[in-house]
Scaffold this active site. Structure first.
Site, short mmCIF file in Angstrom:
data_model
loop_
_atom_site.label_atom_id
_atom_site.label_comp_id
_atom_site.label_asym_id
_atom_site.label_seq_id
_atom_site.Cartn_x
_atom_site.Cartn_y
_atom_site.Cartn_z
N GLN A 126 0.84 -1.20 0.00
CA GLN A 126 0.00 0.00 0.00
C GLN A 126 0.87 1.25 0.00
O GLN A 126 1.64 1.47 0.94
CB GLN A 126 -0.90 -0.02 1.24
CG GLN A 126 -1.86 1.14 1.37
CD GLN A 126 -2.69 1.02 2.64
OE1 GLN A 126 -2.18 0.63 3.68
NE2 GLN A 126 -3.96 1.35 2.56
N GLY A 127 0.77 2.06 -1.04
CA GLY A 127 1.58 3.27 -1.17
C GLY A 127 0.80 4.51 -0.79
O GLY A 127 0.35 5.27 -1.66
N TYR A 128 0.62 4.73 0.50
CA TYR A 128 -0.11 5.89 1.00
C TYR A 128 0.84 6.89 1.67
O TYR A 128 1.02 8.00 1.21
CB TYR A 128 -1.18 5.45 2.01
CG TYR A 128 -2.48 4.96 1.43
CD1 TYR A 128 -2.59 4.57 0.10
CD2 TYR A 128 -3.62 4.87 2.22
CE1 TYR A 128 -3.78 4.11 -0.42
CE2 TYR A 128 -4.83 4.41 1.71
CZ TYR A 128 -4.90 4.03 0.39
OH TYR A 128 -6.09 3.58 -0.11
N GLU A 244 -9.95 -2.02 5.15
CA GLU A 244 -8.84 -2.41 6.03
C GLU A 244 -9.32 -2.69 7.44
O GLU A 244 -8.74 -3.52 8.15
CB GLU A 244 -7.79 -1.29 6.04
CG GLU A 244 -6.57 -1.58 6.86
CD GLU A 244 -5.54 -0.46 6.81
OE1 GLU A 244 -4.35 -0.75 7.01
OE2 GLU A 244 -5.92 0.70 6.54
N SER A 367 -2.53 7.32 12.59
CA SER A 367 -2.07 7.51 13.96
C SER A 367 -3.23 7.90 14.87
O SER A 367 -4.27 8.40 14.43
CB SER A 367 -0.98 8.59 14.00
OG SER A 367 -1.56 9.87 13.75
N GLU A 369 -3.47 10.37 16.80
CA GLU A 369 -3.74 11.80 16.73
C GLU A 369 -4.66 12.12 15.55
O GLU A 369 -5.61 12.91 15.66
CB GLU A 369 -2.43 12.59 16.61
CG GLU A 369 -1.56 12.55 17.87
CD GLU A 369 -0.81 11.23 18.04
OE1 GLU A 369 -0.24 11.03 19.12
OE2 GLU A 369 -0.78 10.42 17.09
#
Length: 388
Positions: A126-128, A244, A367, A369
């Site tokens: 996954q290229g995020y 996901e 994350s 946050e």
């Protein structure tokens, strides 16, 4: 017996009959922080599953799946975890990209990419995330430009799980010059074995690596390898994130419960359970895990109704924080002995590895946050965080 009970009995029996012989030693192998364990053997196991029709069980039958209901998929993932079967190597392709292509792909894309995923012949990553846009996906700078029959991709992705073992990557790239935030992004399927792609492993606290940096330097992919319309990548990428956090999380929680039960047993053996503070933390861990399961089931109710709600972001915070705190609790149960390696210069035991790797749980896949901002701004309607 209901269809769900029959399905559960079928997969339980198949796992008992097949996790034997050369596959018996794979029980409990792999997983976060341990993806290096018996990778080739686990790949062989998963292809064995594919040959028996036990991959992609939730996909529609016309795309190589079993068309299993949400309830049946939950049964599958729970039974797989209860059997202590090895961690899956094809999770990203099967659980993330596959459902995305079913929902948004063209017939040609489905015909090209779904069969090799179902057969575990092509692995995906996954290229995020990017160095300056970790969980802030709308801030990506990787760009792609159209050049005749190709897209030409330039940029860098980071924290790319298992890129070193994958043949393909689904990449969110900016395809409209001058666009900002979530506008002008596209969702591209990019081969990793062509020119202009460099993969660099990132060594983790555990001394192993499953995260990578991926550099694209005029890397090419075919024009038809954009999922959805060009510029519509944000909507497609958000759908992938929804997949996901789907039914496989129920299997994950079975693994969490196994870890907690093993830690309770350790605390009883070494006397740590005699400490009232330790007992209190163990009890809180148990109730926390029950809360995680209830929230996950509530989330899946929304998925089944076609309208996943804020439970996905809430659930990510719940389980990530819980697992990190379990690692910290394990160190308290171990006491001073937990600070020394059992063998060699860096020979970690399972509890030390859990403590170190679970620090990443609250960072990857969004994350804590970022998840709190999503809940505050998009669910509760609070004022947005000031931006420079």
């Amino acid at each position: 017996m209901s269809s769900v009970e029959e399905f559960r009995t079928e997969i339980r029996g198949w796992l008992a009959a097949n996790l034997t012989g050369s596959f018996a030693g794979l029980r409990g192998r792999g997983g976060p922080g341990r993806e290096h364990e018996a990778f080739d053997e686990r790949l062989g196991w998963e292809r064995h599953m594919a040959a028996a029709g036990w991959t992609c069980v939730g996909w529609p039958e016309e795309y190589g799946g079993r068309g299993a209901s949400i309830e049946q998929q939950i049964a599958f993932h729970e039974e797989y975890a209860l059997a202590d079967a090895p961690a899956r190597v094809n999770h990203i392709g099967e659980q993330l990209l596959g459902p995305t292509l079913v929902a948004f792909g063209t017939p040609e894309q489905r015909a090209r990419f779904l069969p090799p995923i179902a057969a575990v012949q092509e692995l995906w990553c996954q290229g995020y995330s990017e160095p300056d846009a970790g969980s802030d996906l709308a801030n990506v700078r990787t760009r792609a430009e159209r050049d005749g029959p190709d897209w030409v991709v330039t940029g860098q992705k980071i924290w790319t799980s298992m890129a070193h073992a994958a043949q393909w990557c689904f990449v969110v790239a900016r395809t409209e010059p001058g666009s900002t935030r979530h506008h002008g992004l596209s969702y591209l399927l990019v081969p990793l074995d062509g020119p202009g792609v460099e993969i660099r492993p990132i060594t983790q606290l555990t001394g192993t690596h499953e995260f990578n940096e991926v550099f694209f330097d005029d890397a090419r992919t075919r024009a038809e390898h954009v999922v959805g319309e060009p510029g519509d990548g944000w909507r497609v990428a958000m759908a992938t994130l929804g997949f996901e956090r789907g039914v496989s999380t129920l299997g994950q929680q079975v693994g969490f419960r196994r870890e907690l039960e093993a830690l309770i047993a350790l605390a009883r053996r070494n006397g740590a359970a005699g400490d009232p503070l330790i007992r209190d933390r163990l009890a809180r861990a148990w109730t926390g895990l029950e809360t995680i399961r209830c929230n996950a089931l509530r989330m899946l109710d929304g998925v089944a109704a076609g309208a996943p709600g804020p439970e996905a972001s809430i659930g990510k915070i719940f389980w990530a924080t819980w697992h990190r705190e379990l690692g910290e609790l394990a160190m308290s149960v171990l006491g001073a002995g937990g600070m020394t390696a059992a063998e060699g210069p860096y020979g970690l035991d399972d509890w030390q590895r859990l403590f170190l790797f679970s620090r990443a749980d609250t960072i990857y896949a969004g994350s804590n946050e970022i998840q709190r901002n999503i809940i505050a701004e998009r669910v509760l309607g609070l004022p947005k965080e000031p931006r420079p």
